[in-house]
Design a protein around this motif. Structure first.
Motif, PDB file in Angstrom:
ATOM      1  N   ILE A 114      65.321  95.241   7.486  1.00 28.53           N
ATOM      2  CA  ILE A 114      66.446  94.496   7.493  1.00 28.53           C
ATOM      3  C   ILE A 114      65.999  93.107   6.677  1.00 28.53           C
ATOM      4  O   ILE A 114      64.855  92.498   7.009  1.00 28.53           O
ATOM      5  N   ASN A 115      66.662  92.673   5.651  1.00 31.22           N
ATOM      6  CA  ASN A 115      66.330  91.509   4.951  1.00 31.22           C
ATOM      7  C   ASN A 115      66.689  90.404   5.803  1.00 31.22           C
ATOM      8  O   ASN A 115      66.280  89.093   5.644  1.00 31.22           O
ATOM      9  N   MET A 116      68.027  90.185   6.468  1.00 35.40           N
ATOM     10  CA  MET A 116      68.386  89.030   7.219  1.00 35.40           C
ATOM     11  C   MET A 116      69.251  89.485   8.428  1.00 35.40           C
ATOM     12  O   MET A 116      70.016  90.380   8.308  1.00 35.40           O
ATOM     13  N   THR A 117      69.040  88.852   9.474  1.00 34.16           N
ATOM     14  CA  THR A 117      69.795  88.886  10.717  1.00 34.16           C
ATOM     15  C   THR A 117      70.626  87.874  11.054  1.00 34.16           C
ATOM     16  O   THR A 117      70.329  86.774  10.694  1.00 34.16           O
ATOM     17  N   ILE A 118      71.907  88.219  11.487  1.00 37.11           N
ATOM     18  CA  ILE A 118      72.873  87.017  11.689  1.00 37.11           C
ATOM     19  C   ILE A 118      73.320  87.086  12.894  1.00 37.11           C
ATOM     20  O   ILE A 118      73.733  88.277  13.496  1.00 37.11           O
ATOM     21  N   VAL A 119      73.342  86.047  13.725  1.00 39.81           N
ATOM     22  CA  VAL A 119      73.657  86.116  15.151  1.00 39.81           C
ATOM     23  C   VAL A 119      75.008  85.559  15.456  1.00 39.81           C
ATOM     24  O   VAL A 119      75.221  84.425  15.089  1.00 39.81           O
ATOM     25  N   GLY A 120      75.879  86.018  16.202  1.00 41.72           N
ATOM     26  CA  GLY A 120      77.263  85.635  16.213  1.00 41.72           C
ATOM     27  C   GLY A 120      77.317  85.104  17.667  1.00 41.72           C
ATOM     28  O   GLY A 120      77.763  83.741  17.617  1.00 41.72           O
ATOM     29  N   PRO A 121      77.271  85.630  18.855  1.00 43.12           N
ATOM     30  CA  PRO A 121      77.455  84.893  20.079  1.00 43.12           C
ATOM     31  C   PRO A 121      76.353  83.913  20.567  1.00 43.12           C
ATOM     32  O   PRO A 121      75.007  84.150  20.126  1.00 43.12           O
ATOM     33  N   GLU A 122      76.784  83.207  21.511  1.00 41.22           N
ATOM     34  CA  GLU A 122      75.751  82.238  22.039  1.00 41.22           C
ATOM     35  C   GLU A 122      74.680  82.745  23.198  1.00 41.22           C
ATOM     36  O   GLU A 122      73.688  82.096  23.268  1.00 41.22           O
ATOM     37  N   ALA A 123      75.257  83.880  23.737  1.00 40.21           N
ATOM     38  CA  ALA A 123      74.152  84.111  24.787  1.00 40.21           C
ATOM     39  C   ALA A 123      72.642  84.567  24.210  1.00 40.21           C
ATOM     40  O   ALA A 123      71.803  84.255  24.740  1.00 40.21           O
ATOM     41  N   PRO A 124      72.525  85.494  23.078  1.00 43.03           N
ATOM     42  CA  PRO A 124      71.108  85.746  22.590  1.00 43.03           C
ATOM     43  C   PRO A 124      70.511  84.591  22.178  1.00 43.03           C
ATOM     44  O   PRO A 124      69.422  84.618  22.221  1.00 43.03           O
ATOM     45  N   LEU A 125      71.386  83.627  21.484  1.00 42.59           N
ATOM     46  CA  LEU A 125      70.781  82.427  21.066  1.00 42.59           C
ATOM     47  C   LEU A 125      70.410  81.829  22.067  1.00 42.59           C
ATOM     48  O   LEU A 125      69.103  81.180  22.051  1.00 42.59           O
ATOM     49  N   ALA A 126      70.978  81.592  23.378  1.00 43.53           N
ATOM     50  CA  ALA A 126      70.591  80.692  24.362  1.00 43.53           C
ATOM     51  C   ALA A 126      69.214  81.544  24.945  1.00 43.53           C
ATOM     52  O   ALA A 126      68.342  80.695  25.702  1.00 43.53           O
ATOM     53  N   ALA A 127      69.211  82.944  24.736  1.00 45.48           N
ATOM     54  CA  ALA A 127      67.989  83.595  25.285  1.00 45.48           C
ATOM     55  C   ALA A 127      66.814  83.567  24.361  1.00 45.48           C
ATOM     56  O   ALA A 127      65.798  83.940  24.676  1.00 45.48           O
ATOM     57  N   GLY A 128      66.937  83.142  23.242  1.00 48.45           N
ATOM     58  CA  GLY A 128      65.895  82.651  22.265  1.00 48.45           C
ATOM     59  C   GLY A 128      65.610  83.817  21.300  1.00 48.45           C
ATOM     60  O   GLY A 128      64.490  83.858  20.780  1.00 48.45           O
ATOM     61  N   ILE A 129      66.784  84.545  20.908  1.00 47.37           N
ATOM     62  CA  ILE A 129      66.557  85.618  19.704  1.00 47.37           C
ATOM     63  C   ILE A 129      66.108  85.072  18.492  1.00 47.37           C
ATOM     64  O   ILE A 129      65.322  85.654  17.880  1.00 47.37           O
ATOM     65  N   VAL A 130      66.278  83.923  18.234  1.00 46.38           N
ATOM     66  CA  VAL A 130      65.788  83.315  16.890  1.00 46.38           C
ATOM     67  C   VAL A 130      64.432  82.787  16.957  1.00 46.38           C
ATOM     68  O   VAL A 130      63.663  83.306  16.075  1.00 46.38           O
ATOM     69  N   ASP A 131      63.806  82.466  18.068  1.00 47.71           N
ATOM     70  CA  ASP A 131      62.481  82.163  17.988  1.00 47.71           C
ATOM     71  C   ASP A 131      61.718  83.477  18.089  1.00 47.71           C
ATOM     72  O   ASP A 131      60.703  83.656  17.506  1.00 47.71           O
ATOM     73  N   ASN A 132      62.320  84.487  18.679  1.00 44.86           N
ATOM     74  CA  ASN A 132      61.530  85.683  18.908  1.00 44.86           C
ATOM     75  C   ASN A 132      61.310  86.576  17.379  1.00 44.86           C
ATOM     76  O   ASN A 132      60.518  86.761  16.895  1.00 44.86           O
ATOM     77  N   PHE A 133      62.593  86.512  16.693  1.00 41.88           N
ATOM     78  CA  PHE A 133      62.400  86.962  15.411  1.00 41.88           C
ATOM     79  C   PHE A 133      61.549  86.255  14.668  1.00 41.88           C
ATOM     80  O   PHE A 133      60.801  87.075  13.548  1.00 41.88           O
ATOM     81  N   ARG A 134      61.711  85.049  14.652  1.00 46.69           N
ATOM     82  CA  ARG A 134      60.750  84.487  13.731  1.00 46.69           C
ATOM     83  C   ARG A 134      59.133  84.457  14.043  1.00 46.69           C
ATOM     84  O   ARG A 134      58.389  84.732  13.174  1.00 46.69           O
ATOM     85  N   GLU A 135      59.056  84.644  15.337  1.00 48.07           N
ATOM     86  CA  GLU A 135      57.599  85.060  15.826  1.00 48.07           C
ATOM     87  C   GLU A 135      57.153  86.292  14.863  1.00 48.07           C
ATOM     88  O   GLU A 135      56.173  86.527  14.743  1.00 48.07           O
ATOM     89  N   ALA A 136      58.150  87.237  15.149  1.00 47.41           N
ATOM     90  CA  ALA A 136      57.862  88.590  14.441  1.00 47.41           C
ATOM     91  C   ALA A 136      57.901  88.468  12.985  1.00 47.41           C
ATOM     92  O   ALA A 136      57.745  89.660  12.434  1.00 47.41           O
ATOM     93  N   GLY A 137      58.035  87.267  12.255  1.00 50.66           N
ATOM     94  CA  GLY A 137      58.151  87.110  10.791  1.00 50.66           C
ATOM     95  C   GLY A 137      59.315  87.953  10.361  1.00 50.66           C
ATOM     96  O   GLY A 137      59.337  88.214   8.923  1.00 50.66           O
ATOM     97  N   LEU A 138      60.656  88.041  11.153  1.00 54.92           N
ATOM     98  CA  LEU A 138      61.617  88.412  10.514  1.00 54.92           C
ATOM     99  C   LEU A 138      62.564  87.227  10.329  1.00 54.92           C
ATOM    100  O   LEU A 138      62.737  86.100  11.037  1.00 54.92           O
ATOM    101  N   LYS A 139      63.539  87.285   9.006  1.00 54.31           N
ATOM    102  CA  LYS A 139      64.439  86.369   8.723  1.00 54.31           C
ATOM    103  C   LYS A 139      65.901  86.161   9.415  1.00 54.31           C
ATOM    104  O   LYS A 139      66.190  87.631   9.706  1.00 54.31           O
ATOM    105  N   ILE A 140      66.108  85.151  10.253  1.00 53.67           N
ATOM    106  CA  ILE A 140      67.363  85.369  11.113  1.00 53.67           C
ATOM    107  C   ILE A 140      68.177  84.041  10.845  1.00 53.67           C
ATOM    108  O   ILE A 140      67.367  82.942  10.696  1.00 53.67           O
ATOM    109  N   PHE A 141      69.424  83.924  11.014  1.00 54.41           N
ATOM    110  CA  PHE A 141      70.234  82.704  10.952  1.00 54.41           C
ATOM    111  C   PHE A 141      70.862  82.351  12.432  1.00 54.41           C
ATOM    112  O   PHE A 141      71.376  83.112  12.881  1.00 54.41           O
ATOM    113  N   GLY A 142      70.410  81.059  12.600  1.00 51.61           N
ATOM    114  CA  GLY A 142      70.950  80.626  13.992  1.00 51.61           C
ATOM    115  C   GLY A 142      70.102  79.810  14.675  1.00 51.61           C
ATOM    116  O   GLY A 142      68.934  79.366  14.182  1.00 51.61           O
TER     117      GLY A 142
END
Ligand code: AMP
Ligand code: GLY
Length: 429
Positions: A63-91
């Motif tokens: 996957i080249n980039m991930t876009i997060v829609g809702p607040e719950a995964p953002l508040a759970a830290g999905i962006v931090d986890n994706f970045r730590e795994a070296g993946l590009k994500i918007f949020g």
């Protein structure tokens, strides 16, 4: 390019729809999506929703980039986890998403950075909150700290309603923290921008309809309809929101060591000043760390620029080089909800009469799923019929015309979406 979009609502359907129009996109996966998102072979709904499973999925499928829609995964830290795994994500990161996930964090931030907002008091338990009410003037606004899908706010007209709201919140939500806020009178608008942590790119303005019933009556909901642009946001008000709210927020988050990347949504109350001067007063009701739902539907309908390019700039810290073109027409989105929404929606009814997409109308799905060969309702807000027209009146007529052919048992919708814009058009003509 291969994209992953997280979420299952109308906002995500609108984002996926706009992204799918990009010639750069080879495949979009949606986690978990709905019956409307996976409607052609370039788009696929996936069952993974756990953050670790999504990280594995993104790695395996390149996957080249991930876009997060809702607040719950953002508040759970999905962006931090994706970045730590070296993946590009918007949020936003988990820390930055506190602007939405904790109303108390947001209020303290606004006071610290001198961002205009309503006066308030915080309480750590129900008893203190009840005592405070006894000495206050009504109406007053009771809010519960934490995420509540738009249902964590009661505007209480009497002390009895205020006490009931405190009881309801402290009995039903995990948080016991209650915020009691000065009641602000005026007209609300949604001001949504994208940020890469430093630069800001504003989306088209919009206005939501939070109350369940016509004439803004009934309980607050996640939003019953929206339109774009919002005529209440004149060029002067636009500039003041950017200067007094958006830039101090992005700069303040950066100074506080928690740069904000993602969609930032400011819910703005625009009121007449007490001294009756022509200038309007602007105060922030809330921040959300995502694009609004249903605001996303009319906004995406009006977007003319390739959204993949914009997300790419946002992820690569070059939003200053991005520009968005908007259709000059008005877009209106009318939400159709289930019977019993917002408290106890009744689910599982087949939906009939859905039209094919046209240049002027797309029916975005929210809570729908496929069962055998039928599309059935699966939650509170079910569809958002979104149309474009040369005026708010024309766009709205088209939307209601299409709704007259759609059916599911118990469906309810507001008949007056866009009434403020219609009223102000009449006054100005
Ligand atoms: P919030 O989630 O904080 O935006 O609140 C949801 C809705 O409650 C807002 O869109 C307003 O309609 C209403 N609301 C929230 N705070 C206030 C306030 N201080 N004064 C008047 N209405 C409010
Ligand atoms: N429509 C309001 C929200 O998304 O919070």
């Amino acid at each position: 390019m291969k994209l992953l979009v997280i979420g299952s609502g109308g906002r995500e359907h609108a984002l996926v729809w706009r992204l799918s129009l990009s010639p750069r996109v080879k495949k979009i996966y949606v986690s978990p999506g709905n019956a409307g998102t996976a409607n052609n072979d370039r788009i696929e709904n996936i069952s993974e929703t756990d953050i670790n499973d999504l990280i594995n999925f993104a790695k395996i499928h390149n996957i080249n980039m991930t876009i997060v829609g809702p607040e719950a995964p953002l508040a759970a830290g999905i962006v931090d986890n994706f970045r730590e795994a070296g993946l590009k994500i918007f949020g936003p990161t988990k820390a930055a998403a506190q602007l939405e996930s904790s109303k108390i964090f947001a209020k303290n931030f606004m006071i610290k950075h001198k961002i205009p907002t309503a006066k308030y008091a915080c309480f750590e338990n129900a008893v203190e909150a009840h005592n405070y009410i006894d000495n206050e003037e009504m109406p007053i606004v009771i809010k519960v700290d934490g995420l509540a899908s738009g249902k964590g706010v009661v505007v209480a007209k009497s002390k009895e309603e205020a006490h009931d709201a405190i009881n309801k919140f402290t009995n039903n939500f995990y948080s016991q923290n209650i915020l009691i806020e000065e009641y602000l009178e005026g007209e609300e608008a949604s001001f949504i921008v994208m940020s890469d942590g430093t630069n800001v790119l504003a989306l088209a303005t919009s206005q939501d309809h939070k109350r369940l019933l016509d004439e803004d009556l009934g309980p607050n909901t996640g939003g019953m309809g929206a339109y774009s642009p919002a005529s209440i946001i004149t060029p002067d008000i636009y500039n003041r929101i950017m200067r007094d709210v958006i830039l101090p927020t992005i700069n303040g988050m950066s100074k506080d060591g928690i740069p904000f990347t993602g969609f930032l949504y400011a819910g703005v109350m625009i009121s007449n000043k007490l001294n009756n001067s022509a200038e309007k007063d602007i105060k922030i009701l809330e921040f959300n760390c995502r694009i609004g739902d249903p605001e996303a539907q009319p906004i995406m309908m009006r977007m003319k620029t390739d959204l993949v390019d914009i997300f790419e700039h946002a992820i690569n810290n070059s939003l200053d080089k991005a520009e968005i073109m908007w259709d000059r027409r008005t877009a209106v989105g009318v939400v159709i909800a289930s019977k019993g929404y917002p408290d106890n929606p009744e689910l599982g009814f087949p939906i009939t009469g859905l039209p094919k997409d046209t240049d002027e109308c797309v029916v975005f799905h929210s809570a729908t799923k496929k069962l055998n060969n039928e599309i059935i309702t699966s939650g509170g807000r079910v569809l958002c019929v979104t149309t474009l027209g040369d005026s708010i009146r024309i766009a709205r007529e088209k939307a209601y015309d299409i709704i007259s052919n759609i059916h599911f048992d118990g469906m309810q919708y507001r008949k007056d979406i866009g009434w403020r814009a219609m009223k102000s058009n009449k006054k100005n003509n």
